[in-house]
Design an enzyme around this catalytic site. Sequence first.
Site, PDB file in Angstrom:
ATOM      1  N   PHE A 126       0.860  -1.171   0.000  1.00 13.24           N
ATOM      2  CA  PHE A 126       0.000   0.000   0.000  1.00 13.24           C
ATOM      3  C   PHE A 126       0.906   1.235   0.000  1.00 13.24           C
ATOM      4  O   PHE A 126       1.865   1.294   0.768  1.00 13.24           O
ATOM      5  CB  PHE A 126      -0.895  -0.008   1.245  1.00 13.24           C
ATOM      6  CG  PHE A 126      -1.931   1.078   1.249  1.00 13.24           C
ATOM      7  CD1 PHE A 126      -3.074   0.945   0.477  1.00 13.24           C
ATOM      8  CD2 PHE A 126      -1.758   2.231   1.991  1.00 13.24           C
ATOM      9  CE1 PHE A 126      -4.038   1.954   0.463  1.00 13.24           C
ATOM     10  CE2 PHE A 126      -2.709   3.233   1.981  1.00 13.24           C
ATOM     11  CZ  PHE A 126      -3.856   3.099   1.215  1.00 13.24           C
ATOM     12  N   ASP A 195       2.330  -5.636   8.197  1.00  9.06           N
ATOM     13  CA  ASP A 195       1.120  -4.827   8.111  1.00  9.06           C
ATOM     14  C   ASP A 195      -0.055  -5.790   7.975  1.00  9.06           C
ATOM     15  O   ASP A 195      -0.157  -6.525   6.995  1.00  9.06           O
ATOM     16  CB  ASP A 195       1.212  -3.898   6.900  1.00  9.06           C
ATOM     17  CG  ASP A 195       0.008  -2.962   6.764  1.00  9.06           C
ATOM     18  OD1 ASP A 195      -1.099  -3.363   7.161  1.00  9.06           O
ATOM     19  OD2 ASP A 195       0.182  -1.848   6.242  1.00  9.06           O
ATOM     20  N   TYR A 220     -10.689  -0.476  11.162  1.00  9.72           N
ATOM     21  CA  TYR A 220     -11.956  -0.088  10.533  1.00  9.72           C
ATOM     22  C   TYR A 220     -12.367  -1.008   9.391  1.00  9.72           C
ATOM     23  O   TYR A 220     -13.427  -0.823   8.800  1.00  9.72           O
ATOM     24  CB  TYR A 220     -11.907   1.354  10.038  1.00  9.72           C
ATOM     25  CG  TYR A 220     -10.667   1.739   9.267  1.00  9.72           C
ATOM     26  CD1 TYR A 220     -10.499   1.387   7.945  1.00  9.72           C
ATOM     27  CD2 TYR A 220      -9.666   2.474   9.885  1.00  9.72           C
ATOM     28  CE1 TYR A 220      -9.364   1.742   7.246  1.00  9.72           C
ATOM     29  CE2 TYR A 220      -8.521   2.840   9.204  1.00  9.72           C
ATOM     30  CZ  TYR A 220      -8.375   2.480   7.874  1.00  9.72           C
ATOM     31  OH  TYR A 220      -7.241   2.831   7.185  1.00  9.72           O
ATOM     32  N   LYS A 221     -11.559  -2.026   9.094  1.00  9.80           N
ATOM     33  CA  LYS A 221     -11.912  -2.964   8.034  1.00  9.80           C
ATOM     34  C   LYS A 221     -12.640  -4.164   8.638  1.00  9.80           C
ATOM     35  O   LYS A 221     -13.779  -4.058   9.057  1.00  9.80           O
ATOM     36  CB  LYS A 221     -10.658  -3.374   7.260  1.00  9.80           C
ATOM     37  CG  LYS A 221      -9.920  -2.205   6.600  1.00  9.80           C
ATOM     38  CD  LYS A 221      -8.721  -2.684   5.827  1.00  9.80           C
ATOM     39  CE  LYS A 221      -7.857  -1.529   5.341  1.00  9.80           C
ATOM     40  NZ  LYS A 221      -8.516  -0.669   4.347  1.00  9.80           N
ATOM     41  N   ARG A 372     -12.731  -4.855  -6.716  1.00  4.00           N
ATOM     42  CA  ARG A 372     -12.449  -5.567  -5.458  1.00  4.00           C
ATOM     43  C   ARG A 372     -13.755  -5.894  -4.732  1.00  4.00           C
ATOM     44  O   ARG A 372     -14.635  -5.041  -4.595  1.00  4.00           O
ATOM     45  CB  ARG A 372     -11.584  -4.707  -4.522  1.00  4.00           C
ATOM     46  CG  ARG A 372     -10.222  -4.350  -5.039  1.00  4.00           C
ATOM     47  CD  ARG A 372      -9.310  -3.860  -3.916  1.00  4.00           C
ATOM     48  NE  ARG A 372      -9.984  -2.968  -2.985  1.00  4.00           N
ATOM     49  CZ  ARG A 372      -9.492  -2.604  -1.802  1.00  4.00           C
ATOM     50  NH1 ARG A 372      -8.325  -3.079  -1.388  1.00  4.00           N
ATOM     51  NH2 ARG A 372     -10.154  -1.763  -1.010  1.00  4.00           N
TER      52      ARG A 372
END
Length: 398
Positions: A126, A195, A220-221, A372
Amino acid sequence: MSDFRERAEALDSADGLAALRELFLLDDTVYLDGNSLGALPAHVPARMQDVLTREWGSLRIRSWDESGWWTAPERIGDRIAPLVGAAEGQIVVGDSTSVNVFKAVVAATRLAGEGRDEILVDATTFPTDGYIASSAARMTGHRVVPVAPSDVPDALGPRTAAVLLNHVDYRTGRLHDLPGLTAAVHDAGALAVWDLCHSAGALPVGLDAHGVDLAVGCTYKYLNGGPGSPAYLYVAERHQAAFDSPLPGWTSHADPFGMTPGYVPADGSVRGRVGTPDILSMLALEASLDVWDGVPVEAVRAKSLALTDFFLECVAAYVPEGRVTPVTPVPHGERGSQVSLRCEVPGETEAVMRALVERGVVGDLRRPDILRFGFTPLYVGFADAERAARILAEVLGV
């Protein structure tokens, strides 16, 4: 198509996690974007109303002690710990993922010692992780070496200080070999920093079992902590006494209210703290974690693989060859909890996703050509997977 719908109904009926869906505020939308923002657990609004009106509104400053605000970063860290395979006392919650990546990478280079001046970074990472690693390298006199995760073992050497890797690739959904790569990093005398943003809450991680040195992740995922909810930092117990944070703050001081000019770090995971905790977001996260009570992450992983298998099967059956191509690996050991499809017609990705959202299937995209679909097993079912594939086929005009 009726065969797939019947199979979806049967799979949903046999799903041992199906009841968890009732714990979330959901509508008729097929929500396949939990890999960007998890759904809202139904009980969180009432909890936050109490935080606002009683803890902040009535108790005010007293809530730092009486409502447990001061200890929230470690307390919530201990609730996340079993979801990533860590014992208590090794995770502290606070700040953003980016800030925690910075802490972890710089601390890893300091733990690595003299003579090691290279930081290997996942070349497919990322972007922010790469930005942070490059900044950390400039500040510490190291150099960044971008490496594909599969090439890490060959790239390691006596100059390697730390390796920053993503457990699951955010574009493709590929699951990287955390145990094997961590072992290779250690064999070279370096430290492994992982990560976990796209794996925590979706599959077993095993931080302690596999000897990971430091790790970071967002909440938050798949952990459903809410937009911008605080991230977390894992520091293995064996490193805590020597953990030298590049961001020492008053809340990580051994005597935070002594207000002394010299910094003396606190013991344990508290060293990972910096400033005043973001209490409102932190307590929303804490309440959100209630949905995990009694839920084994192994069961979540089993459903995740079944869901993504079924979705890929539906896509293969419904969408003619040549319109989309899966880029997420088929083998279970190489797959996270999302399915990424490449649109083979140039320039149509954004229009396809926009049409899907308009028809009640919410995923997202990564330019230029990746659709996605994130499968959160706590609230996504097999009928959702079938419907998403069917509507995708309709959007593509088949």
